[in-house]
Structures are given as C-alpha cells and as structure tokens.
Write an enzyme that holds these catalytic residues in place. Sequence first.
Site, PDB file in Angstrom:
ATOM      1  N   LYS A  55       0.876  -1.182   0.000  1.00 13.39           N
ATOM      2  CA  LYS A  55       0.000   0.000   0.000  1.00 13.39           C
ATOM      3  C   LYS A  55       0.910   1.228   0.000  1.00 13.39           C
ATOM      4  O   LYS A  55       2.024   1.174   0.526  1.00 13.39           O
ATOM      5  CB  LYS A  55      -0.860  -0.060   1.278  1.00 13.39           C
ATOM      6  N   SER A  56       0.457   2.338  -0.542  1.00 12.07           N
ATOM      7  CA  SER A  56       1.308   3.538  -0.578  1.00 12.07           C
ATOM      8  C   SER A  56       1.517   4.085   0.835  1.00 12.07           C
ATOM      9  O   SER A  56       0.569   4.197   1.615  1.00 12.07           O
ATOM     10  CB  SER A  56       0.682   4.612  -1.459  1.00 12.07           C
ATOM     11  N   ALA A  80     -12.328   5.449  -2.817  1.00 14.05           N
ATOM     12  CA  ALA A  80     -11.608   6.616  -2.300  1.00 14.05           C
ATOM     13  C   ALA A  80     -11.286   6.288  -0.851  1.00 14.05           C
ATOM     14  O   ALA A  80     -12.051   6.602   0.053  1.00 14.05           O
ATOM     15  CB  ALA A  80     -12.443   7.884  -2.402  1.00 14.05           C
ATOM     16  N   GLY A  82      -8.461   7.162   0.555  1.00 15.37           N
ATOM     17  CA  GLY A  82      -7.799   8.344   1.125  1.00 15.37           C
ATOM     18  C   GLY A  82      -6.368   8.077   1.544  1.00 15.37           C
ATOM     19  O   GLY A  82      -5.822   8.762   2.402  1.00 15.37           O
ATOM     20  N   CYS A 138      -2.600   8.891  -7.539  1.00 15.32           N
ATOM     21  CA  CYS A 138      -3.850   8.685  -6.805  1.00 15.32           C
ATOM     22  C   CYS A 138      -4.812   9.828  -7.166  1.00 15.32           C
ATOM     23  O   CYS A 138      -4.455  10.996  -7.046  1.00 15.32           O
ATOM     24  CB  CYS A 138      -3.597   8.655  -5.306  1.00 15.32           C
ATOM     25  N   GLY A 252      -7.424  -3.533 -14.576  1.00 13.59           N
ATOM     26  CA  GLY A 252      -8.458  -4.432 -15.079  1.00 13.59           C
ATOM     27  C   GLY A 252      -7.997  -5.802 -15.504  1.00 13.59           C
ATOM     28  O   GLY A 252      -8.733  -6.509 -16.185  1.00 13.59           O
TER      29      GLY A 252
HETATM   30  C1  LIG Z   1      -9.083  -0.451  -2.748  1.00 13.16           C
HETATM   31  C2  LIG Z   1      -7.935   0.043  -3.592  1.00 13.16           C
HETATM   32  C3  LIG Z   1      -6.849   0.663  -2.974  1.00 13.16           C
HETATM   33  C4  LIG Z   1      -5.775   1.128  -3.747  1.00 13.16           C
HETATM   34  N1  LIG Z   1      -4.716   1.724  -3.125  1.00 13.16           N
HETATM   35  C5  LIG Z   1      -3.644   2.131  -3.871  1.00 13.16           C
HETATM   36  C6  LIG Z   1      -2.503   2.714  -3.249  1.00 13.16           C
HETATM   37  O1  LIG Z   1      -2.396   2.824  -2.030  1.00 13.16           O
HETATM   38  N2  LIG Z   1      -1.488   3.133  -4.070  1.00 13.16           N
HETATM   39  C7  LIG Z   1      -1.510   2.999  -5.430  1.00 13.16           C
HETATM   40  O2  LIG Z   1      -0.560   3.374  -6.118  1.00 13.16           O
HETATM   41  N3  LIG Z   1      -2.592   2.430  -6.044  1.00 13.16           N
HETATM   42  C8  LIG Z   1      -3.640   2.009  -5.300  1.00 13.16           C
HETATM   43  N4  LIG Z   1      -4.717   1.429  -5.920  1.00 13.16           N
HETATM   44  C9  LIG Z   1      -4.718   1.301  -7.391  1.00 13.16           C
HETATM   45  C10 LIG Z   1      -4.260  -0.097  -7.842  1.00 13.16           C
HETATM   46  O3  LIG Z   1      -2.937  -0.373  -7.422  1.00 13.16           O
HETATM   47  C11 LIG Z   1      -4.330  -0.221  -9.375  1.00 13.16           C
HETATM   48  O4  LIG Z   1      -3.479   0.733  -9.963  1.00 13.16           O
HETATM   49  C12 LIG Z   1      -5.750   0.011  -9.897  1.00 13.16           C
HETATM   50  O5  LIG Z   1      -6.716  -0.534  -9.018  1.00 13.16           O
HETATM   51  C13 LIG Z   1      -5.959  -0.576 -11.289  1.00 13.16           C
HETATM   52  O6  LIG Z   1      -5.709  -1.962 -11.284  1.00 13.16           O
HETATM   53  P1  LIG Z   1      -6.879  -3.085 -11.109  1.00 13.16           P
HETATM   54  O7  LIG Z   1      -7.945  -2.752 -12.088  1.00 13.16           O
HETATM   55  O8  LIG Z   1      -6.174  -4.388 -11.363  1.00 13.16           O
HETATM   56  O9  LIG Z   1      -7.357  -2.962  -9.684  1.00 13.16           O
HETATM   57  C14 LIG Z   1      -5.800   0.958  -5.168  1.00 13.16           C
HETATM   58  C15 LIG Z   1      -6.897   0.331  -5.765  1.00 13.16           C
HETATM   59  C16 LIG Z   1      -7.946  -0.131  -5.012  1.00 13.16           C
HETATM   60  C17 LIG Z   1      -9.105  -0.812  -5.704  1.00 13.16           C
END
Ligand SMILES: Cc1cc2nc3c(=O)[nH]c(=O)nc-3n(C[C@H](O)[C@H](O)[C@H](O)COP(=O)(O)O)c2cc1C
Length: 314
Positions: A55-56, A80, A82, A138, A252
Amino acid sequence: MKPPEETPRAAPQLSFQLGSFKMKNPVMLASGVVGVTLDILPRVAGAGAGAMVTKSISIEPREGYRNPTVVEVEGGYVNAIGLSNPGLEAFVKDLVTLKEKPIPLVVSLFGSEPDEFGHMVSTLESTPVDCYEINLSCPHVEKVGLEVGQDPEAVSQITKSAKKSSSRPVLVKVSPNIADIVEIASAAADAGADGITAVNTARAMVIDIETGRPILSNKVGGLSGPAVKPIAVRCVYDISRKVDIPVIGCGGITSWRDAVEFMLAGASAVQVGSAVAYKGLDVFKEIVQGIQKYLDRHGLKSIGELVGRSHSYQ
Ligand SMILES: Cc1cc2nc3c(=O)[nH]c(=O)nc-3n(C[C@H](O)[C@H](O)[C@H](O)COP(=O)(O)O)c2cc1C
C-alpha cells in the site's frame, strides 16, 4: 531406421529483471488492494505472484476517509480510501521484523515535495526492499498523487530526489487522467526512473439515485477493474512506443488473456489488483500458467518476444 528423436523444447522464460530487482514471473500484486499489512506476503508468494507492491506509504500516518470508501459498479470498483497508512516509521518497524520474504517487495510511496521522497527512500535503504514505486497518480487526495503527477516538472524533481537516495530501481506510477501521459512518463524517464507503472485508477463517481447523494464519502474516487482495462491498454501502448524504459501494465487484468494483451501493447510485466477481490489470490497462478501456455502455443521462448508486438501494425 528409427526416426530422429525430437529434443523437447525448453519451457518459455517468464522471468523479469530490472537491475537488481528480479522476478521469476512478471505478475505482481498491485498496490493497495489487500490493505497495509505485510503479513500477507507469504500467501501472495504461495499463490504464485512474482512480486508484491505494498500500500502507498507517506512520512506521516494518514487515517483516510470515513466510510463508504469502496463501491462496486458494473465492471469494477470505485474507491476513495484516502491513502490511509501507518506512516513511514511504523511501516519500517513492520518491514524489518519481516521473517520471510519469498518474493521481491516493492514499496509504494507518496508525498507532495521532492525532499519527502528522498527522505523516505533514504530511510528504507537499510530495509529488505527490492524496488520503489512512486505513486504520482492517486486521483482523489489533495496535494499528492495525481495533483503532483500531472506536472512534468514536479514529476522530474520527485523522480530525481528518489533516485538520488536509492540503490534500488525506481518505478513511477502514472495516472490515466492526464491529457498527455507520454509527456509525464518521458519526464520520469528523463529524470532517471527505471520503469513506468501504467496505470492507477481513473477518476470516477457514483450517485444514489433515490437520495441524490454521492455514495463515496469523498464523493469522487478512482475506477478500477475490467472497466478501465481498454484505457490502461491504450496508455501502455502510447507510453511504450515513445519511452525507452520498461512499462508495467496495470488496470483491469483478471485473466491471462488480459495480461497477454497488455504485453502485446508493450508491457514487460503486469500488476493485478481488483481481480483479487473477484477471484481470490488464486488468480496469480491462473495468469502465470496461462501466459506460459500461450507462449508455448505460439512457439515463443520468452515474454520479451511478446512485448510490444502490436506496435508493428501501422
Ligand atoms: C481499494 C484500492 C486501494 C488502492 N490503493 C492504492 C494505493 O495505495 N497506491 C496505489 O498506487 N494504487 C492504489 N490502488 C490502485 C491499484 O494499485 C491499481 O493501480 C488500480 O486498481 C488498477 O488496477 P486493477 O484494475 O487491477 O485494480 C488501489 C486500488 C484499489 C481498488
């Protein structure tokens, strides 16, 4: 006379390497989707992922938004959260007590000023981190993420600051919400980034039609899951045709077919996020085995032979 025996063909090469960061397969867990704790690392490894992105993390702890923070929509989720996280100090404590690190760990970082990134990287250098990912994308938190990630000068300064303090490769994660994603990816590459992760979530919103009220407490969030995939594929295609460092595709991916599509678009590796919510951690094995069989079926020896194949079509 006996017919000559066929020599069995070697299994296709799935490994991916970026300097000192080596993965045995090119499928990583994307940042944020399984929360903050590092305890899950052995399970992610056991499920077949090639690496895990955390997580970031920011210098100071952040609580994040109040609920609701995630809403399911057709084709994905809008979230979101946050950027809630325990802050750098608590994260480092957790990291140094990590007993097992069966797969490489990528630490995702966010902040607003270039010096903050330099400071976080310097602090993490004495820990068993394999790579950094700078979250400049983000879409729903003020003064960080996308707000700095749409300014090429800020992207350049932040990347330089992280690189100056780092002995490990640095990835820069970009947003699909910018007019010219190639300009931002180029700014990161020119400043020394080792790879580009494309993409984070796309700005989105959901409204309850009975009450008229936006559902997320922050009103606006980021769309992830299959609905963003064609946008993400286009971003990877555009960046990888113009920018000369590896691109990590994200957005995705729920099956090996999606992963192969991203590689044809120009991704050298991929990240999987929301699909873990749909399919569980088993999704990693399914994707890795599917890529392997695809390479075999097409007589390809390595992922490298797949990367950017779509570029040859004019
Ligand atoms: C619940 C949730 C929390 C996320 N938290 C972060 C985060 O902390 N830092 C970040 O760079 N991306 C975050 N993302 C984005 C994902 O790493 C990813 O870039 C994005 O969801 C697209 O990929 P996916 O369609 O496979 O989920 C988050 C996504 C979701 C759904």
